[in-house]
Write an enzyme that holds these catalytic residues in place. Sequence first.
Site, PDB file in Angstrom:
ATOM      1  N   CYS A   1       3.449   7.352  10.116  1.00 10.74           N
ATOM      2  CA  CYS A   1       3.374   8.013   8.808  1.00 10.74           C
ATOM      3  C   CYS A   1       4.496   9.012   8.583  1.00 10.74           C
ATOM      4  CB  CYS A   1       2.009   8.687   8.617  1.00 10.74           C
ATOM      5  SG  CYS A   1       0.651   7.496   8.622  1.00 10.74           S
TER       6      CYS A   1
ATOM      7  N   ARG B   1       0.854  -1.199   0.000  1.00 17.98           N
ATOM      8  CA  ARG B   1       0.000   0.000   0.000  1.00 17.98           C
ATOM      9  C   ARG B   1       0.884   1.242   0.000  1.00 17.98           C
ATOM     10  NH1 ARG B   1       1.163   2.405   4.497  1.00 17.98           N
ATOM     11  NH2 ARG B   1       1.606   1.193   6.367  1.00 17.98           N
TER      12      ARG B   1
END
Length: 220
Positions: free
Chosen positions: A180, A69
Amino acid sequence: MVEWIQSDDLQDYMKAVAFMEDRVSRIRTGEARESIWLLEHPPLYTAGTSAKERDLRDPARFPVHRSKRGGQYTYHGPGQRVAYVMLDVAARGRDVRKFVHDLEEWIIATLAEFNVRGERREGRIGVWVARPERPPLEDGTPREDKIAALGIRLRKWISFHGISINVDPDLSHFDGIVPCGVSGHGVTSLVDLGLPVTMADVDAALRRTFGQVFGAAGRA
C-alpha cells in the site's frame, strides 16, 4: 439479506474478478442478492489504480495483476482471508467515505473478537496494530504493523473487491512489494501476534460483526 459465499479451494484471481463483475451486474438488475465472498488466493500481487512501479520490488516473484480497485500494491495468498464485498452502496446512503469507514470498522470489530486492537492511521490505508515490544523505527517512531488491507471499486453504486485480513500467511511474501505504498512499518498477522487463530475462527467473527456495523438488514 446478504448471501454469504465461501470457497475452500484457492481461487484464481482473474476468475474471481469475472465472478464479481457478473454478480455486480445481477445485483444491479435485481437478479441476485448482495453478497460477501470469503476466499483465499494463491500467492500473487495486485496493483490498484494508485500503484507506483517503484513499489513493486520483485516483479518476477509472483504473478502481478492490474486491478481497477482503489489503492496501491497488495499481496494475496494462502493464510489470508479475503472478503469480497458486493453491496448496494446506493441503498446504504450513497456515501462512499462512510462505506469505506464502515469496512474499516468491520475489520476493527473482527480483530477485537480476538482482543486485538486494530487502528486507523491518518494518511495510511488499512488497519494497523501497535508493536511496542519491537524496536522503533530509525527516526524513533513507534513500530506499527499492518494486519489488514482494503480496496474497493463501485459500478453503478454496487461495490466489489473488498478487504483482507492476515490470519497466518507467509509474511515474507510481502517483501516483494511496498504494501500500500507505506515504507518503514511492517506487516503482521493474527498468528504472528501469538494468537492460535484459525481461518474458521476469523470467518465466524466476520459473520458476527458484519451486522453490528452494517445493520440488521445485512445479517445472513
